[in-house]
Design a protein around this motif. Structure first.
Motif, PDB file in Angstrom:
ATOM      1  N   LEU A  23       0.828  -1.208   0.000  1.00 34.67           N
ATOM      2  CA  LEU A  23       0.000   0.000   0.000  1.00 34.67           C
ATOM      3  C   LEU A  23       0.863   1.260   0.000  1.00 34.67           C
ATOM      4  N   VAL A  24       1.950   1.225   0.744  1.00 32.09           N
ATOM      5  CA  VAL A  24       2.850   2.379   0.777  1.00 32.09           C
ATOM      6  C   VAL A  24       3.488   2.589  -0.594  1.00 32.09           C
ATOM      7  N   LYS A  25       3.867   1.485  -1.269  1.00 37.54           N
ATOM      8  CA  LYS A  25       4.404   1.587  -2.635  1.00 37.54           C
ATOM      9  C   LYS A  25       3.359   2.180  -3.584  1.00 37.54           C
ATOM     10  N   THR A  26       2.121   1.693  -3.439  1.00 35.80           N
ATOM     11  CA  THR A  26       1.036   2.209  -4.274  1.00 35.80           C
ATOM     12  C   THR A  26       0.843   3.699  -4.043  1.00 35.80           C
ATOM     13  N   ALA A  27       0.855   4.109  -2.772  1.00 39.24           N
ATOM     14  CA  ALA A  27       0.673   5.522  -2.440  1.00 39.24           C
ATOM     15  C   ALA A  27       1.797   6.369  -3.008  1.00 39.24           C
ATOM     16  N   ASP A  28       3.023   5.857  -2.932  1.00 36.65           N
ATOM     17  CA  ASP A  28       4.173   6.606  -3.431  1.00 36.65           C
ATOM     18  C   ASP A  28       4.050   6.862  -4.933  1.00 36.65           C
ATOM     19  N   ILE A  29       3.717   5.825  -5.681  1.00 37.78           N
ATOM     20  CA  ILE A  29       3.567   5.981  -7.138  1.00 37.78           C
ATOM     21  C   ILE A  29       2.381   6.888  -7.452  1.00 37.78           C
ATOM     22  N   THR A  30       1.276   6.681  -6.736  1.00 40.19           N
ATOM     23  CA  THR A  30       0.055   7.458  -6.997  1.00 40.19           C
ATOM     24  C   THR A  30       0.274   8.944  -6.739  1.00 40.19           C
ATOM     25  N   ALA A  31       1.036   9.257  -5.673  1.00 42.08           N
ATOM     26  CA  ALA A  31       1.273  10.661  -5.326  1.00 42.08           C
ATOM     27  C   ALA A  31       2.334  11.294  -6.214  1.00 42.08           C
ATOM     28  N   ASN A  32       3.468  10.627  -6.380  1.00 43.16           N
ATOM     29  CA  ASN A  32       4.627  11.252  -7.019  1.00 43.16           C
ATOM     30  C   ASN A  32       4.630  11.159  -8.537  1.00 43.16           C
ATOM     31  N   HIS A  33       3.986  10.161  -9.085  1.00 41.63           N
ATOM     32  CA  HIS A  33       4.020   9.976 -10.544  1.00 41.63           C
ATOM     33  C   HIS A  33       2.656  10.175 -11.197  1.00 41.63           C
ATOM     34  N   LEU A  34       1.589   9.737 -10.529  1.00 38.61           N
ATOM     35  CA  LEU A  34       0.256   9.920 -11.099  1.00 38.61           C
ATOM     36  C   LEU A  34      -0.382  11.223 -10.619  1.00 38.61           C
ATOM     37  N   ASN A  83      -2.026  11.993  -8.012  1.00 38.56           N
ATOM     38  CA  ASN A  83      -3.372  11.854  -7.455  1.00 38.56           C
ATOM     39  C   ASN A  83      -3.242  11.734  -5.934  1.00 38.56           C
ATOM     40  N   LEU A  84      -3.207  12.883  -5.286  1.00 41.27           N
ATOM     41  CA  LEU A  84      -2.951  12.894  -3.845  1.00 41.27           C
ATOM     42  C   LEU A  84      -4.116  12.324  -3.048  1.00 41.27           C
ATOM     43  N   PHE A  85      -5.324  12.496  -3.537  1.00 40.77           N
ATOM     44  CA  PHE A  85      -6.488  11.989  -2.813  1.00 40.77           C
ATOM     45  C   PHE A  85      -6.417  10.469  -2.673  1.00 40.77           C
ATOM     46  N   LYS A  90      -5.718   7.844   0.609  1.00 38.79           N
ATOM     47  CA  LYS A  90      -6.587   6.731   0.977  1.00 38.79           C
ATOM     48  C   LYS A  90      -5.805   5.427   1.119  1.00 38.79           C
ATOM     49  N   HIS A  91      -4.796   5.224   0.271  1.00 41.59           N
ATOM     50  CA  HIS A  91      -3.943   4.034   0.399  1.00 41.59           C
ATOM     51  C   HIS A  91      -3.166   4.068   1.725  1.00 41.59           C
ATOM     52  N   LEU A  92      -2.669   5.249   2.094  1.00 39.60           N
ATOM     53  CA  LEU A  92      -1.938   5.370   3.358  1.00 39.60           C
ATOM     54  C   LEU A  92      -2.864   5.184   4.558  1.00 39.60           C
ATOM     55  N   GLU A  93      -4.089   5.660   4.439  1.00 39.88           N
ATOM     56  CA  GLU A  93      -5.048   5.462   5.520  1.00 39.88           C
ATOM     57  C   GLU A  93      -5.306   3.967   5.743  1.00 39.88           C
ATOM     58  N   THR A  94      -5.461   3.221   4.655  1.00 36.45           N
ATOM     59  CA  THR A  94      -5.662   1.769   4.772  1.00 36.45           C
ATOM     60  C   THR A  94      -4.428   1.100   5.378  1.00 36.45           C
ATOM     61  N   ALA A  95      -3.242   1.549   4.967  1.00 37.59           N
ATOM     62  CA  ALA A  95      -1.998   1.006   5.541  1.00 37.59           C
ATOM     63  C   ALA A  95      -1.952   1.260   7.044  1.00 37.59           C
ATOM     64  N   ALA A  96      -2.413   2.433   7.473  1.00 37.37           N
ATOM     65  CA  ALA A  96      -2.420   2.763   8.903  1.00 37.37           C
ATOM     66  C   ALA A  96      -3.364   1.848   9.670  1.00 37.37           C
ATOM     67  N   LEU A  97      -4.514   1.548   9.090  1.00 34.40           N
ATOM     68  CA  LEU A  97      -5.467   0.639   9.739  1.00 34.40           C
ATOM     69  C   LEU A  97      -4.876  -0.751   9.893  1.00 34.40           C
ATOM     70  N   ALA A 134      -0.963  11.227   5.242  1.00 32.44           N
ATOM     71  CA  ALA A 134      -2.206  11.229   4.467  1.00 32.44           C
ATOM     72  C   ALA A 134      -2.970  12.532   4.676  1.00 32.44           C
ATOM     73  N   GLY A 135      -2.984  13.032   5.902  1.00 30.12           N
ATOM     74  CA  GLY A 135      -3.654  14.294   6.184  1.00 30.12           C
ATOM     75  C   GLY A 135      -3.029  15.450   5.413  1.00 30.12           C
ATOM     76  N   ARG A 136      -1.685  15.469   5.352  1.00 28.54           N
ATOM     77  CA  ARG A 136      -1.003  16.535   4.597  1.00 28.54           C
ATOM     78  C   ARG A 136      -1.358  16.460   3.115  1.00 28.54           C
ATOM     79  N   MET A 137      -1.427  15.226   2.587  1.00 31.83           N
ATOM     80  CA  MET A 137      -1.779  15.047   1.172  1.00 31.83           C
ATOM     81  C   MET A 137      -3.183  15.571   0.875  1.00 31.83           C
ATOM     82  N   LEU A 138      -4.128  15.262   1.748  1.00 29.58           N
ATOM     83  CA  LEU A 138      -5.505  15.710   1.523  1.00 29.58           C
ATOM     84  C   LEU A 138      -5.615  17.231   1.585  1.00 29.58           C
ATOM     85  N   ARG A 139      -4.896  17.843   2.512  1.00 27.51           N
ATOM     86  CA  ARG A 139      -4.910  19.306   2.593  1.00 27.51           C
ATOM     87  C   ARG A 139      -4.287  19.920   1.347  1.00 27.51           C
TER      88      ARG A 139
END
Length: 310
Positions: free
Chosen positions: A59-70, A72-74, A78-85, A103-108
């Motif tokens: 999930l962290v890998k997915t979040a990294d690619i989604t944020a930095n390359h795609l 799509n911070l939203f 959400k991927h990081l939130e699931t990882a936290a759970l 995740a909170g910083r990304m959403l803001r």
């Protein structure tokens, strides 16, 4: 379960292949969309196999690619939130706190402060028991996000929770800082009870840390507000402060019996009970008083003849 693990590893291999470039791959740049999708599928398969740690990693890998390359911070959040759970499931609370904050910083940053505030508040609640200090940070971040949307009541409430967690963690100086922020927020709220409860909490925290001057200042800074003057908390607070200033332990203990202090949130109520007050003055008995009087008179006589008859 082993079939799910094998499935996850196939998705990982597919993700890694998507990131490779070269003539043989007929690709000049990585396929980040496919890689993120495959890592997400690997995370789901590991989760089904109850391999929570490996699921978190995917999930962290997915979040990294989604944020930095795609970009799509939203969805990255959400991927990081699931990882936290999942981290919470294996009692890895420090990582859970780290990912929730990120995740909170990304959403803001993405322009979703309301979603950030709600997610952070939910995460802070989750961490109250195992990690109160980290919980306080998340509550504080939630308040900051709520303030962006001018939700001052919600921000003040989150700061109240943050203060409560810092008291539980024994960080009274930090709790006082947060309590002062809460009063500032509460002063902007249309609900008069919000300010009253915020001032009550701040005075209790300042007295709990032994700073009577700061406690009096906190009270005086708000006592001119009519809604605070007429509220249920103003009178008992004034009585308690006067007792402390006059070193009147009996009156102070009596003041703390007021329901205003006794029915505060548990952490604040415990702190109120711990406020150091002077010991009760001992009243001499009638016989003891007479003896003391006689002793005093004898001492005066002795002083009168101290220099002799000449």
């Amino acid at each position: 379960m082993s079939s799910k693990i094998a499935e996850a590893e196939q998705h990982i291999k597919a993700a890694e292949d998507s990131l490779k470039t070269g003539l043989l791959k007929m690709r000049r740049s990585p396929d980040y969309d496919s890689a993120a999708d495959e890592y997400a599928k690997a995370a789901a398969a590991f989760r089904a196999a109850r391999e929570f740690k490996r699921s978190q990693q995917m999930l962290v890998k997915t979040a990294d690619i989604t944020a930095n390359h795609l970009k799509n911070l939203f969805h990255a959040a959400k991927h990081l939130e699931t990882a936290a759970l999942l981290a919470k499931e294996v009692k890895n609370y420090e990582e859970a706190a780290e990912w929730l904050a990120k995740a909170g910083r990304m959403l803001r940053e993405n322009g979703n402060p309301d979603s950030a505030s709600l997610m952070l508040e939910k995460g802070a609640k989750m961490l109250e028991e195992p990690l109160p200090e980290a919980s306080a940070r998340l509550y504080s971040d939630s308040a900051d996000a709520a303030d962006i949307e001018d939700k001052v009541g919600q921000a003040a409430q989150c700061l109240g929770h943050a203060c409560r967690m810092l008291i539980r963690a024994g960080k009274l100086d930090a709790a006082a800082d947060v309590a002062r922020r809460r009063v500032g927020q509460a002063g902007r709220d249309s609900n008069p009870d919000t300010l009253s409860k915020a001032v009550l909490a701040l005075v209790v925290v300042e007295l709990g840390r032994g700073d009577l001057v700061a406690a009096r200042k906190a009270f005086n800074d708000s006592v001119h507000v009519s809604s605070f003057q007429t509220g249920d908390d103003c009178g008992p607070l004034q009585t308690l402060l006067e007792a402390c200033e006059q070193m009147d332990g009996d009156r102070g203990r009596q003041a703390l019996q007021n329901p205003v202090f006794r029915y505060m949130d548990n952490e604040f109520a415990k702190l109120a009970r711990s406020i150091r007050l002077p010991e009760a003055r001992q009243k001499p008995s009638a016989a003891g008083g007479a003896a003391a009087e006689a002793a005093g008179a004898g001492a005066e006589d002795a002083e009168e003849f101290d220099g002799g008859l000449c």
